[in-house]
Write a protein that holds these residues in place. Structure first.
Motif, short mmCIF file in Angstrom:
data_model
loop_
_atom_site.label_atom_id
_atom_site.label_comp_id
_atom_site.label_asym_id
_atom_site.label_seq_id
_atom_site.Cartn_x
_atom_site.Cartn_y
_atom_site.Cartn_z
N GLY A 12 0.74 -1.28 -0.18
CA GLY A 12 0.11 0.05 0.07
C GLY A 12 0.90 1.22 -0.23
N VAL A 13 2.12 1.17 -0.17
CA VAL A 13 2.79 2.44 -0.05
C VAL A 13 2.65 3.23 -1.44
N LEU A 14 2.45 4.46 -1.31
CA LEU A 14 2.35 5.26 -2.56
C LEU A 14 3.48 5.96 -3.10
N SER A 15 4.38 6.38 -2.00
CA SER A 15 5.58 7.29 -2.39
C SER A 15 6.68 6.56 -1.82
N MET A 16 7.88 6.56 -2.81
CA MET A 16 9.01 5.99 -2.11
C MET A 16 10.22 6.75 -2.49
N GLY A 17 11.10 6.86 -1.57
CA GLY A 17 12.55 7.57 -1.89
C GLY A 17 13.57 6.60 -2.02
N LEU A 18 14.15 6.72 -3.21
CA LEU A 18 15.37 5.69 -3.36
C LEU A 18 16.81 6.52 -3.50
N MET A 19 17.60 5.88 -2.76
CA MET A 19 19.11 6.66 -2.84
C MET A 19 19.72 5.83 -3.67
N THR A 20 20.41 6.29 -4.86
CA THR A 20 21.34 5.81 -5.75
C THR A 20 22.61 6.56 -5.56
N ALA A 21 23.22 7.16 -7.04
CA ALA A 21 24.31 7.88 -6.82
C ALA A 21 24.45 8.69 -8.08
N ALA A 22 24.99 10.02 -8.12
CA ALA A 22 25.42 10.77 -9.35
C ALA A 22 25.79 9.89 -10.34
N GLY A 23 25.57 10.15 -11.58
CA GLY A 23 26.01 9.57 -12.92
C GLY A 23 25.72 8.09 -12.92
N ALA A 24 24.82 7.67 -12.40
CA ALA A 24 24.37 6.17 -12.66
C ALA A 24 23.85 5.94 -14.02
N ASP A 25 24.67 4.94 -14.42
CA ASP A 25 24.20 4.77 -15.95
C ASP A 25 24.34 2.94 -16.30
N ILE A 26 23.35 2.58 -16.77
CA ILE A 26 23.28 1.32 -16.86
C ILE A 26 24.16 0.73 -18.22
N LYS A 27 24.48 1.89 -18.83
CA LYS A 27 25.65 1.55 -20.06
C LYS A 27 26.92 1.96 -19.82
N SER A 28 27.06 2.26 -18.57
CA SER A 28 28.57 2.88 -18.38
C SER A 28 29.64 1.52 -18.41
N ALA A 29 30.93 2.06 -18.52
CA ALA A 29 31.90 0.81 -18.59
C ALA A 29 32.53 0.58 -17.06
N PHE A 30 31.94 1.56 -16.29
CA PHE A 30 32.30 1.24 -14.96
C PHE A 30 31.30 0.26 -14.21
N ALA A 31 31.89 -0.84 -13.57
CA ALA A 31 31.01 -1.82 -13.04
C ALA A 31 30.12 -1.19 -12.03
N TYR A 32 30.67 -0.40 -10.97
CA TYR A 32 29.61 0.01 -9.96
C TYR A 32 28.70 1.01 -10.60
N VAL A 33 29.09 1.90 -11.31
CA VAL A 33 28.12 3.01 -12.06
C VAL A 33 27.02 2.32 -12.76
N ARG A 34 27.32 1.17 -13.49
CA ARG A 34 26.57 0.30 -14.18
C ARG A 34 25.51 -0.34 -13.29
N ILE A 35 26.12 -1.03 -12.33
CA ILE A 35 24.95 -1.56 -11.37
C ILE A 35 23.94 -0.53 -10.75
N ILE A 36 24.49 0.63 -10.36
CA ILE A 36 23.52 1.57 -9.68
C ILE A 36 22.53 2.18 -10.76
N GLY A 37 23.00 2.11 -12.04
CA GLY A 37 21.83 2.22 -13.13
C GLY A 37 20.84 0.97 -13.25
N GLU A 38 21.49 -0.14 -12.94
CA GLU A 38 20.47 -1.17 -12.89
C GLU A 38 19.43 -1.22 -11.66
N LYS A 39 20.01 -0.45 -10.63
CA LYS A 39 19.28 -0.33 -9.47
C LYS A 39 18.18 0.49 -9.69
N GLU A 40 18.36 1.66 -10.28
CA GLU A 40 17.42 2.49 -10.78
C GLU A 40 16.12 1.90 -11.77
#
Length: 242
Positions: free
Chosen positions: A113-141
């Protein structure tokens, strides 16, 4: 604000703990459910806060759904991350913490029943990034967005000060460097980030409820992204800086 209850994942982390403090101090909040993997008793002195332990993280979604429904929660906060130990962890384990758990939490929130959610990720998150962690954060989003929370707010901090996971030398080096960087990469204090997540996600709930009252039904899911410049208006000078 109409009174509301909230459920939090990551309450023992640097930012999550600040979010719980803000929720517990708010007159608009009736109850705060913190979901942890082990009993912590960190919030025993806070009457509004109830701790729920998930002994099997494979059942996180079901546990969150039950806890949210019981509390009547309409707001959720996901503030977990691998922290400074992430560089030594296998990518599969990082992905579990950064993608699998937040997605399961979001699914439990929506079903509960939650209507509004806040998610903490990171600046520059990108699922297509060459950097593994940045890519994973993109996957998170992408994973959490796909759940379809009615109002999802994604907060994208860069370097977080006041955070035990942030190398201490950055406190002296980064302020001189960040003036040459785009604003999205400016540093933020953990209290500022927590305040922005608290205020922004609460505001999204109020707007959603207003639209629902006018139209008689929930609008289509909406995602808002908050970079540094978007979060700055929420900062409060009275918040503690430890």
């Amino acid at each position: 604000m109409q009174p509301y209850a909230a459920v939090v994942l990551g309450s023992t982390g640097n930012v999550g703990r600040q979010i719980v403090n803000l929720l517990a101090a708010s007159a608009a909040v009736t109850q705060v459910v913190v979901v942890n993997r082990r009993q912590t008793d960190e919030f025993k002195g806070m009457p509004k806060v109830r701790e729920v332990v998930v002994q099997d993280m494979g059942k996180l979604a079901e546990t969150v759904e039950s806890a949210a429904r019981e509390a009547g929660a309409t707001v959720g906060f996901c503030a977990i991350g691998v922290g400074k130990g992430g560089q030594k962890m296998p990518q599969a384990e990082v992905r579990k913490i950064e993608v699998q758990y937040p997605e399961a939490f979001a699914k439990g929130c929506k079903a509960g029943g939650v209507l509004s959610m806040g998610l903490m990720t990171a600046a520059g998150a990108d699922i297509k990034s060459a950097f593994a962690y940045v890519r994973i954060i993109g996957e998170k989003e992408k994973a959490v967005t796909g759940v379809g929370i009615p109002a999802l707010c994604i907060y994208k901090p860069s370097v977080i000060f006041g955070n035990s996971n942030t190398p201490s030398y950055l406190r002296y080096v980064f302020p001189a460097v960040q003036r040459f960087l785009p604003s999205r990469y400016h540093s933020i204090h953990k209290s500022e980030l927590a305040r922005a997540m608290f205020e922004g996600t609460q505001k999204a709930l109020a707007e959603l409820q207003q639209n629902q009252a006018q139209d008689g039904a929930l609008p289509d899911p909406e995602v808002k992204s908050y970079e540094y410049s978007d979060m700055k208006p929420f900062f409060n000078e009275d918040d503690l800086r430890d």
